[in-house]
Structure formats: C-alpha cells, structure tokens
Design a protein around this motif. Structure first.
Motif, PDB file in Angstrom:
ATOM      1  N   GLN A 181      37.578 -82.272   3.357  1.00 26.82           N
ATOM      2  CA  GLN A 181      38.654 -81.893   4.283  1.00 26.82           C
ATOM      3  C   GLN A 181      38.187 -81.970   5.734  1.00 26.82           C
ATOM      4  OE1 GLN A 181      39.484 -78.029   2.649  1.00 26.82           O
ATOM      5  NE2 GLN A 181      41.126 -78.767   1.296  1.00 26.82           N
ATOM      6  N   GLN A 182      36.928 -81.579   5.990  1.00 23.02           N
ATOM      7  CA  GLN A 182      36.384 -81.671   7.345  1.00 23.02           C
ATOM      8  C   GLN A 182      36.289 -83.126   7.793  1.00 23.02           C
ATOM      9  OE1 GLN A 182      32.749 -79.320   6.645  1.00 23.02           O
ATOM     10  NE2 GLN A 182      33.515 -77.866   8.164  1.00 23.02           N
ATOM     11  N   ILE A 183      35.813 -83.980   6.884  1.00 26.01           N
ATOM     12  CA  ILE A 183      35.726 -85.408   7.214  1.00 26.01           C
ATOM     13  C   ILE A 183      37.122 -85.976   7.438  1.00 26.01           C
ATOM     14  CG2 ILE A 183      34.982 -87.672   6.381  1.00 26.01           C
ATOM     15  CD1 ILE A 183      32.665 -85.862   7.099  1.00 26.01           C
ATOM     16  N   HIS A 184      38.083 -85.528   6.649  1.00 23.20           N
ATOM     17  CA  HIS A 184      39.473 -85.973   6.810  1.00 23.20           C
ATOM     18  C   HIS A 184      39.978 -85.651   8.220  1.00 23.20           C
ATOM     19  CE1 HIS A 184      43.731 -86.233   4.815  1.00 23.20           C
ATOM     20  NE2 HIS A 184      43.605 -87.030   5.858  1.00 23.20           N
ATOM     21  N   CYS A 185      39.663 -84.457   8.697  1.00 28.25           N
ATOM     22  CA  CYS A 185      40.067 -84.077  10.064  1.00 28.25           C
ATOM     23  C   CYS A 185      39.442 -85.009  11.099  1.00 28.25           C
ATOM     24  CB  CYS A 185      39.657 -82.636  10.344  1.00 28.25           C
ATOM     25  SG  CYS A 185      40.570 -81.416   9.382  1.00 28.25           S
ATOM     26  N   LEU A 186      38.153 -85.331  10.915  1.00 34.45           N
ATOM     27  CA  LEU A 186      37.486 -86.234  11.849  1.00 34.45           C
ATOM     28  C   LEU A 186      38.095 -87.628  11.804  1.00 34.45           C
ATOM     29  CD1 LEU A 186      33.728 -85.241  11.358  1.00 34.45           C
ATOM     30  CD2 LEU A 186      35.125 -84.900  13.403  1.00 34.45           C
ATOM     31  N   ILE A 187      38.486 -88.059  10.613  1.00 34.72           N
ATOM     32  CA  ILE A 187      39.124 -89.378  10.478  1.00 34.72           C
ATOM     33  C   ILE A 187      40.395 -89.424  11.317  1.00 34.72           C
ATOM     34  CG2 ILE A 187      40.376 -90.861   8.846  1.00 34.72           C
ATOM     35  CD1 ILE A 187      38.304 -89.987   6.719  1.00 34.72           C
ATOM     36  N   VAL A 189      41.048 -87.526  13.928  1.00 29.20           N
ATOM     37  CA  VAL A 189      40.665 -87.433  15.341  1.00 29.20           C
ATOM     38  C   VAL A 189      40.270 -88.802  15.891  1.00 29.20           C
ATOM     39  CG1 VAL A 189      38.914 -86.527  16.936  1.00 29.20           C
ATOM     40  CG2 VAL A 189      39.992 -85.014  15.243  1.00 29.20           C
ATOM     41  N   HIS A 190      39.540 -89.576  15.072  1.00 26.75           N
ATOM     42  CA  HIS A 190      39.067 -90.892  15.520  1.00 26.75           C
ATOM     43  C   HIS A 190      40.091 -91.999  15.257  1.00 26.75           C
ATOM     44  CE1 HIS A 190      34.899 -89.831  16.632  1.00 26.75           C
ATOM     45  NE2 HIS A 190      34.987 -88.926  15.666  1.00 26.75           N
ATOM     46  N   GLY A 191      41.215 -91.671  14.650  1.00 31.14           N
ATOM     47  CA  GLY A 191      42.297 -92.631  14.490  1.00 31.14           C
ATOM     48  C   GLY A 191      42.114 -93.648  13.383  1.00 31.14           C
ATOM     49  N   PHE A 192      41.405 -93.284  12.317  1.00 32.65           N
ATOM     50  CA  PHE A 192      41.166 -94.232  11.221  1.00 32.65           C
ATOM     51  C   PHE A 192      41.978 -93.901   9.965  1.00 32.65           C
ATOM     52  CE2 PHE A 192      37.055 -94.664  13.539  1.00 32.65           C
ATOM     53  CZ  PHE A 192      37.149 -96.018  13.829  1.00 32.65           C
ATOM     54  N   GLU A 193      42.951 -92.974  10.077  1.00 35.83           N
ATOM     55  CA  GLU A 193      43.691 -92.559   8.888  1.00 35.83           C
ATOM     56  C   GLU A 193      44.543 -93.678   8.304  1.00 35.83           C
ATOM     57  OE1 GLU A 193      46.167 -91.125  12.440  1.00 35.83           O
ATOM     58  OE2 GLU A 193      44.066 -91.368  11.892  1.00 35.83           O
TER      59      GLU A 193
END
Length: 733
Positions: A181-187, A189-193
């Motif tokens: 979930q933390q990595i998902h948030c970073l994804i 933030v960095h616009g890679f979703e």
C-alpha cells in the motif's frame, strides 16, 4: 594486470569479436608469464574501449561463468572504467546471474576511487539501484529489497516504472499488504499508476497478499490491459481459492478478440476447475479450447490438465492423457503418481514410480514424497524399504521433506523403531519433521513420548503448527490427561497464536467423553465459538455408546443424520445402543432406515502381508486354500484364551448368535493364518479397514501372551501393538 600487444594490434583491437577477447583474457590468466612482443619493437600498454568491455560483460552473462566475471572485473579496475554506470550495472548483473548475489552486493556497497577521489553514489544511477532490487526480489529476499528501495530514495534518486515493477514483487513475497500500500501511494505520487507493467505488478502484489478487493479495483482502473494483466487476475483468484471467479475471468478473456490465452491462462483455469464444485464439465470445455489453440503439447498445460482430471476423480481420463504424451518430464510422472494416490490406487502409484526410474528419469523430492505416501496408505513396509534404499542412493536422505515422508511411512507401516531412526538421523528438522514424529508416537499410543517430544520441540525453538496440536490433544485424549489437554488447548491462542479448528475441538470433546463426563462434553459443544461438525458430534456419539447413554446418543445421532446422512457408522452405533438395551425393534428400525436411505455398511476386511504376497480376509471367509487349517487354528486360539480368562460377548445381532459372529471377524482369521505362516519371533502385522471391535481387541491381547508373539494391528484410527497380554493403547481407544 597490463596487456601488452604490438602497435599494429593496438589499432585493430576494437574490431576483435567479444568472444575471442574473452578467450584471450582467459588464456592470459592461465599463463605464468606475461606475453611480450618480439624485440626490438616497443610494446606500449593497450586499453580496451568501454564498448569492448561491455561486449565482454554481455557475453559472460550468457555463459554465467564466475571465473570470467572476476577476470573482467579485474580489467575494469585496471583500466579505471569501473565508475562508468553502464559497465558497473552490467557487472552487478553478471555476478547475480552467476548465482553470486553476495559478491554483487559487496561490489554495490564498496566505494570506488577515480582520479584520487572516492565515489560513493555518483556512479550509481536509478538503473543500478533497480538492478540490485530486482536481483534481491529474484533471490527471495523481500525485506532486503525494500531496504534498498528506501536507501535509494534517501540518496535523492527517484524511482522509475522499472523500479516499481521490481519492488512490488518484493512486497508480494513479504505477504505484508501494508508495504504494498505504501508503494502504491508512491506510484501515484510519481504518476506511474497508468503504466501497464506497474499496474500488473500492483495487481499481482495485492492478490498474493490476499487482498483481492484491492486487486480487482486496480484491474478495473487500468486504462490499458494486456494478457499479463488478465492472467494476474486469474492467478490471483486461484491463489485466494476463488475458483468460480477465476473461471469467469477466463471466459471474459475468450470473449476479448484482441487476446489469445497462453499456457499461464490455461494451466491456471485448469487448476481452478480441479478445485471447483462440479468443475469437471468446465474442465472438459477448457480441454477443448486448449486443443483448438494447439497448446496441448506444452508441458505446463498438459500437466495441469492431468492434474485437473485426477482431482476430479476422472482417473481413466488422466491416465489416457498421460499415455498419449511422448516427452514426459519428471513433473508429468509426479502428477501421475500423485493422481493414483488421490484416487486410492496406491499400488499403481508405486508401479508408476518404478516405471519412471526404468525409463531413465531421476525422481525429485516430490516423487519420493508422493510414492512414500502411497506406500504408507497400504502399509507396504517392504515397498517402503525399497524406496528408502533408492532415496539413499540418490542422495535425498538428508532432504527435510523426504525425511518427514519417511518417518510417516515407517510409522504407518507399524515400524516405530525405523521412524525414530530416520528422525534422529535427520538434520535441520523443521516443524513438519517434528510433527511427523509426534504423530507417529500418537498413532502408536505412546502418549508420554508425544508430550516429551512436543516439549523438546519448543526447547529448540520450533513453533508448533495446526497439525502438531491435533496430535498433542489426541494423545491427551487417549490417555485421559484432561487437565494437561485443556492447558495445551488454551496455550494455542495465548502463547502460540494458532487458531483452534474443528479437529482440536473434537479432541477436547473426545477427551471429556472418554472420561465419562458426557454432560460436560455436550455443554462444551454447545458453547463453542464455531459450529460443531461431524467429527465433534461423532466423538460424543461414540462415548454415548460406550457409556450406555441412550437418551443423549439418540439426540446426537439425529444431528449426525442431518450433517452426514450417507455415513453408515452413525446408524450402526445407534442400532448397537438399542440392541444392548434390548430394544430390538428400535434397532431394526434404524437398520431399515439405512435401507431406505440407501446407506450400506462397508464390509470389514483385514490384510496380512507375507513374502511380497497380500492375503485378504473377510468375515466368515472360506475362500483361502488353507481354510481348514485356519479354522482349526481359530478353534485352538479360542480354547487357549478361554483358559486365560477370556469371556465372549453373548446375545444376538440380526438374528445371529453374537458370540459365534464375533469369532469369525476378519482380523481373527488373519491372526490364525499369521500364526500358521509367519516365522516364530517375527511380528504378525495385520491391517483392517474399520475400527477393531472390543472383542477382537481382547482376543489379540490374550493371544500375544499365549503364543508369545508380537501382534500389530493397524485399524482405521490407530496402531495397536499387543505384547505379553497388553496393548500399547492401554485399552483406551
């Protein structure tokens, strides 16, 4: 090491193919003296270009030769090229691909020098960090991969979509959804979703962590999907036992015109069909689609199809598919052996195992574990011993999984001594090995050893699991250790964090029931946090029969008739209770009910193995060629045990004299034949498909003393070792 070549060679060095350069440097390191040019020409030092060094690295990565890796590493240092990011990254990959992850990590962590200046992070870019994280994930070191990911961010380097695709599998392997979930948030933030590969990795992470709701949400929000994404959903549903949903997603894949299922799709949906209720029809349809796509020849697909047929109890279809395959690998053979086991064809499982060896294939640990399980199920000690010899020859005797299977096999074949020997010789025992030995003691009625071994396991730091506690509580139940049993039961959640299941509650009910505390046992059942199943009510019904509590027995039996209407044992127990009370009409009514419900009692059978031959006996059996001698010996046994104080049960059952009926039970006939044919001093090993009755148990005790023989009876529940007039179960079974 400096490489000296003539000046003309220096002009053409960059044109030499990388493979020849690799051989050249390899030959240099095998020589004791450096190569010098013929006099009188000068010999200047020649440096390879970064491109040539990169070609060498790529070639060495293909061959995965660690010696070449160290040689090239030396050249990179000598030629002061180690600081170049693309060479440094390739060298890291080379060490990892050669299976030397620790050397790769050492290289990554060691600062390098360039022109009298120490470089710490300048030569490490996002590709470098991503490469290390990828290798750590690949080598199943998820927490270390996550640590490196955090270290990378602290150095100021931003992750890209490749980095996220590398770190998400580490989150999945950690099985801690919070990390993902933390990595998902970073994804986000960095616009890679919206990245296709990141989305697929994210979906796979949530599925492996058991959060299918989040996985489906990620899938639904993906702007673009490919076959990898769809397969991730199918595999995720399969891993989380959502078999119907896995099949439904596969059907959607077939409807997508732009997609064509691959071997991952077909193997996953085949496994889903194998585990679905009524999934055989869907499995046959999947088989047809596989043939249509011409993928049935792929090993991964055909193995899954075979497994599906065997698990669906379509043994003949699985065998037919196996026989049509030409290039069978060890996995194919393993599925065939396990398929025999799943369909109760244990002798066939052993035959296929030996056939695999004759065809030149080397069994693996799965092969040995499966065939040992088959030998254990039929208590084929001779067969198990031969397999053990094969295991020692192949060098698998130190394998923990195989050793655990050996312990179980010897225990179920009645050879507790051999099971103990295998356990003592095993190294690095895990919870499976310890539990196998604890279960062996429990099956043989050695309750003291069960408790001692359990405490020893705790002392060495092995954490008990679900099965361990089933064996422990069963041992307490069969020896009347009520206080100890409750103490261990309470420690499951408080100390060991193991959630009790139906088997554990059944052991407690059985423990109270055997001690005659029927009302307390019934109250315990009614206050349980889970709904009682057949095993729990069955334990109480057996105690009601033993203690003659007809009123409670009738009530419990009615509950069992609802839960498992096809189980004949419940009808027989209630009928027997009525008969003992002299209520023959009620007993006949219960047996009539069996006929109405088309429930048939399984006939009792006993087996005796002598010199690779199995002799089968049924009640009143007169089919044996030595029947006359067997019945003569049976009369002799009856006469001798009566002199020792045996008194048989009297009365009538189904209009037949109960005393005479009991004397012709299958295990008594097997005992008589064993006394005739088994050499003096050797134990008589009898196997029975049902629980041995009280009368046979009593006769076996007397016979062991009268004939001075060790008699081992394995019934459907446990082992009974009769010696000197006593049984290992302590008459408490």
């Amino acid at each position: 090491m400096k490489v000296l070549l003539p000046a003309k060679s220096a002009k053409t060095i960059n044109k030499i193919p990388p493979f020849h350069l690799l051989k050249f440097f390899h030959s240099l390191h095998n020589q004791n003296s450096s190569i010098t040019p013929p006099a009188p020409e000068p010999t200047p030092t020649v440096h390879l270009s970064p491109d040539n060094l990169n070609n060498l690295l790529n070639k060495a990565t293909q061959t995965k030769n660690i010696k070449h890796a160290t040689q090239i590493h030396t050249q990179l240092i000598i030629q002061d090229c180690i600081f170049l990011p693309f060479l440094f990254n390739n060298l890291l990959n080379l060490y990892a691909k050669c299976g030397h992850l620790n050397q790769a990590l050492t290289l990554f962590s060691t600062p390098i020098r360039k022109a009298r200046r120490t470089l710490y992070f300048e030569h490490k870019n996002v590709v470098t960090w991503t490469s290390v994280i990828t290798q750590l994930s690949h080598y199943n070191k998820p927490f270390k991969a996550l640590t490196f990911f955090n270290d990378m961010r602290r150095t100021g380097i931003y992750p890209n979509h490749f980095t996220f695709s590398a770190v998400l599998p580490a989150c999945a392997d950690s099985l801690v959804v919070f990390h993902g979930q933390q990595i998902h948030c970073l994804i986000c933030v960095h616009g890679f979703e919206s990245d296709l590969f990141v989305g697929s990795a994210l979906l796979n992470m949530y599925a492996k962590c058991g959060d299918m709701i989040s996985a489906k949400k990620v899938f639904d929000e993906m702007p673009e999907r490919n076959l990898v994404s769809w397969n991730a959903v199918i595999v995720g549903c399969l891993q989380n036992r959502l078999y119907d949903e896995a099949f439904a997603v596969f059907v959607e894949v077939l409807r997508e015109e732009s997609l064509s299922p691959d071997q991952v799709s077909f193997s996953s949906v085949s496994s889903a069909c194998a585990n679905m209720d009524g999934g055989l029809n869907g499995g046959r349809q999947v088989h047809g689609v596989i043939v249509k796509h011409r993928l049935v020849s792929l090993a991964y697909v055909r193995n899954s199809l075979m497994d599906m047929y065997f698990k669906s109890r379509c043994y003949d279809d699985g065998v037919k598919l196996f026989e049509t395959l030409e290039d069978r690998d060890v996995v194919t053979w393993n599925i065939m052996v396990m398929g025999c086991v799943q369909n109760d064809n244990f002798e066939e499982a052993c035959n296929y195992f030996w056939l695999m060896i004759r065809e030149g294939l080397s069994p693996d640990e799965a092969s040995y574990s499966s065939v040992l399980h088959a030998a254990a199920c039929i208590a084929a000690l001779d067969q198990g011993t031969l397999i053990h010899n094969q295991i020692v020859k192949a060098g698998f005797d130190r394998n923990t999984c195989v050793a655990s299977s050996l312990i179980t096999m010897y225990a179920k074949c009645g050879s507790l001594t051999d099971a103990q020997k295998v356990f003592k010789e095993s190294k690095d025992c895990n919870v499976v090995s310890w539990t196998a030995m604890i279960s062996a003691y429990q099956q043989h009625g050695c309750a003291n050893q069960v408790i001692t071994l359990f405490e020893d396991m705790l002392q060495v730091g092995i954490k008990p699991d679900y099965i361990t506690f089933v064996c422990l509580l069963s041992a307490c139940s069969h020896t009347g250790r009520i206080d100890e049993g409750f103490s261990y039961f309470n420690s499951m959640t408080k100390r060991h964090h193991v959630k009790p299941g139906h088997e554990h509650y059944a052991c407690i009910v059985d423990m109270l029931s055997r001690a005659g505390r029927l009302q307390e046992a019934k109250k315990f059942v009614e206050t349980m946090p889970i709904q009682a199943d057949a095993s729990i009510w069955g334990a109480l019904l057996g105690a009601c029969r033993n203690y003659g509590n007809l009123e409670m027995g009738r009530e419990v039996a009615e509950k069992l008739f609802e839960i498992e209407p096809d189980n004949p044992g419940n009808y027989v127990l209630l009928s027997d209770m009525y008969s003992r009370r002299g209520k023959l009409e009620e007993a006949d009514e219960i047996r009539r009910l069996m006929g109405v419900n088309r429930v048939r009692k399984e006939p009792g059978c006993s087996w005796l193995d002598v010199k690779n031959t199995t002799y089968v006996f049924k009640v009143h059996d007169r089919s044996h060629s030595r029947t006359h001698e067997i019945y003569k010996m049976l009369e002799k046994i009856e006469e001798l045990v009566k002199q020792k104080g045996y008194v048989g049960e009297t009365g009538s059952a189904d209009g037949v004299d109960r005393y005479k009926s009991l004397w012709y039970h299958s295990e008594k006939l097997a005992l008589a034949f064993g006394l005739l044919i088994v050499p003096a001093g050797a134990p008589i090993r009898i196997k029975k498909n049902l629980r041995t009755c009280n009368d046979c148990h009593t006769v076996m005790k007397f016979a062991s003393e009268v004939f001075n023989r060790e008699i081992i009876v394995r019934d459907i529940n446990r082992f009974h070792r009769f010696t000197n007039g006593l049984c290992s179960c302590g008459d408490y079974w």
